[in-house]
Structure formats: structure tokens, C-alpha cells
Design a protein around this motif. Structure first.
Motif, PDB file in Angstrom:
ATOM      1  N   ASP A  31      45.289  88.118  51.757  1.00 13.43           N
ATOM      2  CA  ASP A  31      45.424  86.954  52.153  1.00 13.43           C
ATOM      3  C   ASP A  31      44.531  86.191  53.166  1.00 13.43           C
ATOM      4  N   LYS A  34      41.228  85.304  51.322  1.00 17.07           N
ATOM      5  CA  LYS A  34      41.232  84.069  50.732  1.00 17.07           C
ATOM      6  C   LYS A  34      41.069  82.940  51.722  1.00 17.07           C
ATOM      7  N   SER A  38      37.496  80.441  51.555  1.00 15.97           N
ATOM      8  CA  SER A  38      37.868  79.129  51.281  1.00 15.97           C
ATOM      9  C   SER A  38      36.966  78.256  52.166  1.00 15.97           C
TER      10      SER A  38
END
Length: 129
Positions: A31, A34, A38
Motif C-alpha cells: 500500500d 504504491k 506515485s
């Protein structure tokens, strides 16, 4: 100004809090990777795991509440309120990390000191036995 290591850890804490605010009760490495990737942050999985380990036993809502209490003493207004709010939340969570790291560091130092002291004692007296 924070060192690169502290800055990197703050990014991990911020990502953790963002994941919790986004609905994840217990964010995991995937999590946070990610979220961080980004925005172009390279992830050190060992450090990330340490941050998750420390924050997993803390209540993120309490950390956020403490951060908000810190904000109440600051005069903030307008659209610029978001940056100090996030900074206060991250500072509160980072304080928890620093405290945990210092405890762990002291424990490791005391263990290594006791080992080296016993080695030093033997060196001086072993010649006369």
C-alpha cells in the motif's frame, strides 16, 4: 533542516497516515509503496517495514488527534492550512518513530558495551593466570 534519513522516514510516515485516512486500517508495504511511487519516491523496504512496525502498534487516529492539538496553538488560515496540518501530523508520528529508534539504539549499545567490557577484562588478566 532534517537530514535525508529523517526526511525519508517522514515520507513513509506521511504515506502511512494517508493510507489510514484513505480507509486502510493496517496499511502494508505494498500500500505504501504504491503511494510513494506515485510521487516518485524510491522505497527502502527495510526502513519502510520499520515504520510500519512502529506505527502498527499505535492508533493512527490518536496520532492525528495529537497533531491537531499541536495545530490548535498555531494561527493558520486560508488555503495554506493544509501544509501545516500535514506537517504537524507527520511531526507527531515522527516523534513516535524517533522515540522508538532511540530506545532500540540504547538497548543495542548497552548489549555491545557489556560484551566488550567482558572481553577487555579477560585480556589484562589472562597473561598472569
Amino acid at each position: 533542516m532534517a537530514s535525508d534519513l529523517e526526511d525519508l522516514n517522514l515520507r513513509y510516515v506521511a504515506a502511512y497516515l494517508l493510507a489510514v485516512l484513505g480507509g486502510k486500517k493496517s496499511p502494508d508495504n505494498a500500500d505504501l509503496v504504491k503511494i510513494l511511487s506515485s510521487v516518485g519516491v524510491e522505497v527502502d523496504t527495510e526502513r519502510l517495514s520499520k515504520v510500519i512496525k512502529v506505527l502498527a502498534v499505535k492508533d493512527a487516529e490518536d496520532l492525528i488527534k495529537k497533531g491537531r492539538e499541536n495545530l490548535s496553538s498555531m494561527s493558520v488560515g486560508g488555503a495554506s492550512a493544509a501544509a501545516p496540518a500535514v506537517a504537524a501530523l507527520v511531526d507527531t508520528a515522527a516523534g513516535v518513530l524517533v522515540t522508538e529508534a532511540k530506545k532500540e539504539e540504547k538497548k543495542e549499545e548497552s548489549e555491545s558495551e557489556s560484551e566488550s567490557e567482558s572481553e577487555d577484562d579477560d585480556r589484562g588478566f589472562a597473561l598472569f593466570v
